[in-house]
Design an enzyme around this catalytic site. Structure first.
Site, mmCIF file in Angstrom:
data_model
loop_
_atom_site.group_PDB
_atom_site.id
_atom_site.type_symbol
_atom_site.label_atom_id
_atom_site.label_comp_id
_atom_site.label_asym_id
_atom_site.label_seq_id
_atom_site.Cartn_x
_atom_site.Cartn_y
_atom_site.Cartn_z
ATOM 1 N N HIS A 94 8.256 -17.162 -17.288
ATOM 2 C CA HIS A 94 7.771 -16.330 -18.384
ATOM 3 C C HIS A 94 8.981 -15.855 -19.177
ATOM 4 O O HIS A 94 9.948 -15.347 -18.609
ATOM 5 C CB HIS A 94 6.997 -15.136 -17.823
ATOM 6 N N CYS A 143 0.846 -11.055 -19.278
ATOM 7 C CA CYS A 143 1.888 -12.086 -19.324
ATOM 8 C C CYS A 143 1.735 -13.133 -18.225
ATOM 9 O O CYS A 143 2.252 -14.242 -18.342
ATOM 10 C CB CYS A 143 3.267 -11.448 -19.235
ATOM 11 N N ASN A 154 9.095 -12.432 -26.453
ATOM 12 C CA ASN A 154 8.089 -12.418 -25.390
ATOM 13 C C ASN A 154 6.728 -12.670 -26.014
ATOM 14 O O ASN A 154 6.189 -11.808 -26.709
ATOM 15 C CB ASN A 154 8.123 -11.060 -24.672
#
EC number: 2.3.1.180
Length: 323
Positions: free
Chosen positions: A250, A114, A280
């Site tokens: 993020h 990520c 996500n």
């Protein structure tokens, strides 16, 4: 003269298929309320069976090039941040290079889960400052729907597919924090935390594997480390939270985003949030949010942005840039 890596263009791509929380209720023991309460996610996009990560990345790249008023032949280097490349090799980046008609320069992948886009952005900045490249196309792209365990309701409802891209270009600056472009970056990793977020398979284990996550531990580390790395990047530039126009985090979990903003002393009206619509998307989430933020009219020329992310490894970091 001070050389800066400035944003010339931005773009994104999302697969056509939208999966609402209510659809997931028929797949796994969950509910729309449970997902919203714990993550803030309402829907996400899933790639079609025939779509691969390089396809998503190429479409985002083309959108960024259009926004920049450039062609693939104007690009010197191409970096794809991804944990879900099409094949073991070649890199997704070289596949994207071929798809967009970029036959010059060089292309490679970066894998920091990520945090991948932050690592890729910092790498592109270093290449521009060193003179290796004048223009770098930086892409985050993922098809995380392919590594979900659909028996694990705590993880499978959180992730989605997508891609975002930026064109960075070398330009002259004054050497002050008023310059457009990347002003500072801050990168970290600590492999002792491997077991709280990982995929239990890979090439050398002869097993594709599924994503595994200890949610409470990830949450704790995320809030602490994201706020710290954002502060560190600001300190390197001689700036503080009050100077920030937008946090572009993020997009993992709305509770993490809110807690991080609170630790930085910033209101949520200064945070670009897209997690409700995308879930996500790992390395794709920050460039997706940058592109959507620009489309919404939130992010404007001259704005000071902090991007920060944390992913498996653990790997985490931030980039401070003026739009």
């Amino acid at each position: 003269m001070t050389l800066r890596a400035q944003v010339r263009g931005v773009g994104h791509y999302l697969p056509e298929r939208i999966v609402e929380n209510t659809e997931l209720e028929g797949w796994v023991d969950t509910s729309d309320e449970w997902i919203r309460t714990r993550s803030g996610i309402e829907r996400r996009h899933f790639a079609a069976e025939s779509e691969h990560t390089s396809d998503l990345a190429a479409k985002a790249a083309e959108a960024a090039l259009t926004d920049a008023g450039l062609k693939a032949t104007d690009i010197d280097a191409l970096i794809v941040a991804t944990s879900t490349a099409d094949l073991t090799f070649p890199s997704a980046a070289t596949m994207v290079q071929a798809k967009i008609g970029m036959q010059q320069g060089f292309a490679f992948d970066i894998q920091a889960v990520c945090a991948g886009f932050v690592f890729a952005l910092s790498t592109a900045n270093a290449m521009i400052l060193s003179g290796q490249a004048k223009r770098v196309l930086v892409i985050g792209a993922e098809t995380f729907s392919r590594i979900m365990d659909w028996n694990d309701r705590t993880t499978c409802v959180l992730f989605g597919d997508g891609a975002g891209a930026l064109v960075l270009e070398a330009a002259e600056g004054t050497g002050t924090t008023d310059d457009r472009g990347i002003l500072a970056s801050d990168l970290h990793s600590d492999g002792t935390y491997r077991d709280i977020l990982y995929v239990d398979g890979g090439v050398s284990t002869q097993n594709t594997g599924y994503l595994r996550m200890q949610g409470k531990e990830v949450f704790r580390h995320a809030v602490e480390k994201l706020a710290a790395t954002a502060h560190s990047a600001l300190e390197k530039a001689g700036l503080g939270p009050d100077d920030v126009d937008w946090i572009v985090p993020h997009q993992a979990n709305l509770r993490i985003i809110k807690a991080t903003a609170q630790r930085m002393g910033l209101d949520m009206d200064r945070v670009v949030v897209t997690v409700q619509d995308h879930g996500n998307t790992s390395a794709a989430s920050i460039p997706l949010a940058l592109s959507v933020g620009k489309q919404r009219g939130q992010i404007k020329p001259g704005d000071l942005l902090v991007t920060e992310a944390i992913g498996g490894g653990l790997a985490w970091g931030s980039v401070l840039l003026r739009w």
